[in-house]
Design a protein around this motif. Structure first.
Motif, PDB file in Angstrom:
ATOM      1  N   VAL A   1       0.921  -1.102   0.103  1.00  0.00           N
ATOM      2  CA  VAL A   1       0.048  -0.083  -0.081  1.00  0.00           C
ATOM      3  C   VAL A   1       0.822   1.192  -0.120  1.00  0.00           C
ATOM      4  O   VAL A   1       2.084   1.183  -0.026  1.00  0.00           O
ATOM      5  CB  VAL A   1      -0.825  -0.070   1.230  1.00  0.00           C
ATOM      6  N   ALA A   2       0.175   2.391  -0.119  1.00  0.00           N
ATOM      7  CA  ALA A   2       1.031   3.572  -0.377  1.00  0.00           C
ATOM      8  C   ALA A   2       1.601   4.331   1.068  1.00  0.00           C
ATOM      9  O   ALA A   2       2.594   5.128   0.858  1.00  0.00           O
ATOM     10  CB  ALA A   2       0.169   4.814  -1.097  1.00  0.00           C
ATOM     11  N   GLY A   3       1.348   3.773   2.128  1.00  0.00           N
ATOM     12  CA  GLY A   3       1.617   4.358   3.584  1.00  0.00           C
ATOM     13  C   GLY A   3       3.032   3.784   3.757  1.00  0.00           C
ATOM     14  O   GLY A   3       3.446   4.558   4.800  1.00  0.00           O
TER      15      GLY A   3
ATOM     16  N   TYR B   1       2.845  -0.173   7.917  1.00  0.00           N
ATOM     17  CA  TYR B   1       3.746  -1.268   8.342  1.00  0.00           C
ATOM     18  C   TYR B   1       3.718  -1.245  10.085  1.00  0.00           C
ATOM     19  O   TYR B   1       3.307  -2.191  10.700  1.00  0.00           O
ATOM     20  CB  TYR B   1       5.072  -1.334   7.984  1.00  0.00           C
ATOM     21  N   LEU B   2       3.996   0.018  10.480  1.00  0.00           N
ATOM     22  CA  LEU B   2       4.113   0.008  12.007  1.00  0.00           C
ATOM     23  C   LEU B   2       2.771   0.054  12.472  1.00  0.00           C
ATOM     24  O   LEU B   2       2.565  -0.250  13.618  1.00  0.00           O
ATOM     25  CB  LEU B   2       4.799   1.494  12.238  1.00  0.00           C
ATOM     26  N   ARG B   3       1.679   0.712  11.895  1.00  0.00           N
ATOM     27  CA  ARG B   3       0.137   0.507  12.224  1.00  0.00           C
ATOM     28  C   ARG B   3      -0.075  -0.767  12.711  1.00  0.00           C
ATOM     29  O   ARG B   3      -0.852  -1.259  13.344  1.00  0.00           O
ATOM     30  CB  ARG B   3      -0.525   1.337  11.300  1.00  0.00           C
ATOM     31  N   VAL B   4       0.160  -1.542  11.511  1.00  0.00           N
ATOM     32  CA  VAL B   4      -0.251  -3.097  11.626  1.00  0.00           C
ATOM     33  C   VAL B   4       0.629  -3.874  12.782  1.00  0.00           C
ATOM     34  O   VAL B   4      -0.052  -4.408  13.629  1.00  0.00           O
ATOM     35  CB  VAL B   4       0.268  -3.865  10.343  1.00  0.00           C
ATOM     36  N   GLU B   5       1.859  -3.841  13.059  1.00  0.00           N
ATOM     37  CA  GLU B   5       2.695  -4.185  13.913  1.00  0.00           C
ATOM     38  C   GLU B   5       2.859  -3.644  15.398  1.00  0.00           C
ATOM     39  O   GLU B   5       2.846  -4.404  16.285  1.00  0.00           O
ATOM     40  CB  GLU B   5       4.083  -4.636  13.309  1.00  0.00           C
TER      41      GLU B   5
ATOM     42  N   MET C   1       5.479   3.067  -3.259  1.00  0.00           N
ATOM     43  CA  MET C   1       4.659   3.235  -4.760  1.00  0.00           C
ATOM     44  C   MET C   1       4.275   1.621  -5.142  1.00  0.00           C
ATOM     45  O   MET C   1       4.058   1.275  -6.149  1.00  0.00           O
ATOM     46  CB  MET C   1       5.943   3.344  -5.688  1.00  0.00           C
ATOM     47  N   ALA C   2       4.444   0.764  -3.926  1.00  0.00           N
ATOM     48  CA  ALA C   2       3.925  -0.456  -4.179  1.00  0.00           C
ATOM     49  C   ALA C   2       2.412  -0.707  -4.654  1.00  0.00           C
ATOM     50  O   ALA C   2       2.146  -1.405  -5.188  1.00  0.00           O
ATOM     51  CB  ALA C   2       3.838  -1.455  -2.698  1.00  0.00           C
TER      52      ALA C   2
ATOM     53  N   ALA D   1       4.102  12.388  -1.143  1.00  0.00           N
ATOM     54  CA  ALA D   1       2.586  12.341  -1.327  1.00  0.00           C
ATOM     55  C   ALA D   1       1.813  11.170  -0.964  1.00  0.00           C
ATOM     56  O   ALA D   1       0.757  11.229  -0.465  1.00  0.00           O
ATOM     57  CB  ALA D   1       2.163  13.123  -2.661  1.00  0.00           C
ATOM     58  N   ARG D   2       2.430  10.004  -1.275  1.00  0.00           N
ATOM     59  CA  ARG D   2       1.865   8.742  -0.973  1.00  0.00           C
ATOM     60  C   ARG D   2       1.649   8.315   0.589  1.00  0.00           C
ATOM     61  O   ARG D   2       0.908   7.693   1.007  1.00  0.00           O
ATOM     62  CB  ARG D   2       2.452   7.603  -1.979  1.00  0.00           C
TER      63      ARG D   2
END
Length: 592
Positions: free
Chosen positions: A135-137, A142-146, A286-287, A370-371
């Protein structure tokens, strides 16, 4: 019916500016509601601190808050050139001379080796996450998930700070090299004022170049990629010329003394030139626009960063052999060095190449930053208006404009050395958190890991972080000592061994993963913290002040916005809220 549809289309127009578009959350709809929210702040802080998101939510519900999808148009070839374009710029052309002159001397090449090793460890961590959660974040997602919502906010605040300051620093360097190209002193194109030191040279050209590159990035991601290919290819030709010409005019006597500022100077410089490796995380953002993330991201990220590290070391060595470190110009090192060996014409080639490099850094930075901002806005930490993706261009125009405006304001006033030290500490801090998050991802899965396993994981992580901080602090206080390392290094080994022997890995990467877990992520934590400790106290003071301001913002706005979004659907039946306002998957809403 037709009238209602027209009204709906007008209401959902991309160009919105109403209060509810900026602050749609319940807590901000009236002063009474806001006062109630403030009174409930302790409970909301606890809720946000304990909350975690999950992969499916970030890839699905959160992503849909942009209303329109970004276009999947990038391949590994695009990402590789974006890697070159985002990294090689002001760092190598400006900071090399600055740090060789002031902190490292000829040993600046060792500084690039040290920071390159640390950067590659972080690249491994980013790559695994980007493949698993495309995702663009980037690191925010990633930190929000873990690590949870609060840790993600700390990352978000530092990411936005890093984005703004990074663009401002590169734009300031762009002006210096433009002056060199015009055969003028590096500060001649700036407006001289009577303001305090480091803020007294106003730079309208930096504002202009930021505006131009951001406009290009807004128009089309794929067209931006085409432009980046061409500019980066020209840039590579210039770099090859710099390396070859530098070694042709090399004088090994210029390498003596090799360590004029000692080992401490090498690591102080390494912490600052780490800025030269910054930007690779933009590739991870940019994934969401990559055709095949599981294949393209590892090739693009690891391939480009490996080549860039070798290029940096060769360029630093060529500069140190062309000119004594005491004679290196901190503002336009390579141009002045070529002039000193009789290749006056080469300064224009170098200046033109540097300008091209810094232009692509700004261009790719405008895309990646921006992403980041888009996904942060999707979580409502900042107003969700900035999450919107334009239906025609497939780009986040509001998010791009926000970062550009803030960067331009800072670039207009601040000098490069002030910006670089603050940027480095912010970048190192986030990369350290990413390594911690990777270990949590591998060793903890909600509903699978036992409480005993969770306790061991937390304990060993604390040992790793504490011992790494101890090594960093001891280095800063006693750079020539060794007794402290007899304690801190074994503790770090014990913490890492403990993870490897006593905590089972509960998740395996689906496609590509970091090798030698937990050793490489643990080493990444240690190197990032060590480099942070090599920065001066001024960088920590600025970092502390900025973090304090961010926390004030979070208490008065961010916590209430994210809390409202997390609980707005909590009354619906058979639905478990995970903290992002959507259904949790597999119990991921429960924090460790």
């Amino acid at each position: 019916m037709e009238g209602k549809n027209n009204e709906s289309q007008i209401a959902r127009s991309y160009w919105r500016r109403g209060w509810r578009d900026l602050f749609p959350e319940e807590s901000f709809q009236s002063w009474a509601a806001y006062r109630r929210a403030l009174a409930d702040t302790p409970h909301r802080l606890k809720d946000r601190f304990q909350c975690r998101s999950d992969d499916a939510t970030e890839l699905g519900a959160v992503r849909r808050r942009s209303e329109h999808d970004m276009k999947r148009c990038l391949s590994w070839w695009d990402l590789t050139w974006f890697g070159f374009g985002s990294v090689i710029g002001a760092g190598i052309f400006v900071l090399t001379g600055q740090e060789a002159h002031e902190h490292a001397g000829p040993a600046i090449v060792l500084s690039y080796v040290a920071s390159g090793v640390s950067a590659m460890l972080s690249v491994f961590c980013y790559t695994e996450f980007a493949v698993e959660i495309p995702v663009a974040g980037g690191s925010f997602a990633y930190l929000r998930v873990e690590l949870g919502d609060f840790a993600a906010f700390i990352a978000a605040a530092n990411l936005i700070l890093e984005s703004i300051i990074g663009s401002a620093a590169v734009a300031r360097a762009w002006t210096s090299y433009l002056a060199t190209l015009l055969n003028r002193p590096s500060n001649s194109l700036r407006i001289h004022t009577n303001l305090s030191k480091d803020f007294n040279l106003l730079d309208p050209i930096a504002v202009l170049i930021l505006t131009v590159t951001s406009t290009v990035a807004i128009l089309s991601t794929k067209k931006t990629s085409y432009f980046n290919w061409i500019a980066s290819a020209v840039h590579v030709v210039v770099i090859v010329f710099v390396i070859i010409a530098g070694f042709v005019h090399a004088d090994t006597d210029n390498l003596k003394p090799f360590l004029p500022f000692g080992v401490q100077g090498v690591f102080r410089a390494a912490a600052i030139v780490y800025f030269a490796y910054g930007g690779f995380d933009n590739i991870a953002t940019m994934a969401e626009e990559t055709k095949n993330p599981s294949r393209d991201i590892p090739l693009g990220l690891l391939g480009s960063m490996s080549i860039i590290t070798a290029i940096y070391c060769l360029m630093a060595l060529s500069l140190s052999m062309m000119q004594r470190y005491t004679d290196i110009d901190p503002n336009a090192a390579y141009s002045v060095a070529f002039r000193s060996v009789g290749m006056k014409w080469a300064q224009y080639v170098v200046a033109l190449g540097a300008l091209k490099g810094m232009t692509t850094v700004l261009l790719v930075g405008a895309l990646g930053q921006a992403r980041y901002t888009t996904h942060i806005a999707r979580s409502h930490i900042i107003p969700p208006l900035f999450a919107l993706v334009h239906p025609k261009t497939g780009t986040p125009i509001y998010a791009t404009a926000l970062i550009t405006f803030c960067s331009a304001c800072i670039a207009f006033f601040s000098s490069l050395d002030v910006l670089a030290s603050l940027l480095s500490i912010s970048t190192l801090f986030i990369f350290m958190m990413m390594a911690v998050a990777l270990l949590v991802r591998r060793y903890y899965v909600s509903g699978v890991s036992s409480r005993e396993e969770m306790g061991k994981l937390v304990g060993f992580l604390l040992l790793i972080v504490a011992s790494s901080m101890g090594m960093s602090a001891y280095w800063g206080l006693r750079p020539h000592g060794w007794v402290g390392y007899v304690i801190t290094v074994p503790v770090w080994v014990v913490g890492t061994l403990g993870l490897a022997w006593f905590v089972p890995q509960r998740r395996s990467p689906k496609v590509w993963g970091v090798p030698l877990v937990p050793w490489l992520p643990s080493l990444s934590i240690a190197t990032n913290l060590f480099l942070m400790g090599s920065l001066g106290y001024e960088a920590f003071m600025r970092f502390g002040i900025c973090t304090g301001i961010m926390l004030v913002y979070y208490v008065f706005f961010g916590v209430h916005a994210t809390y409202d979004v997390a609980h707005e659907q909590s009354d619906e039946p058979d639905q478990k809220v995970d903290g992002s306002g959507e259904k949790a998957v597999g119990g991921a809403g429960e924090g460790p």
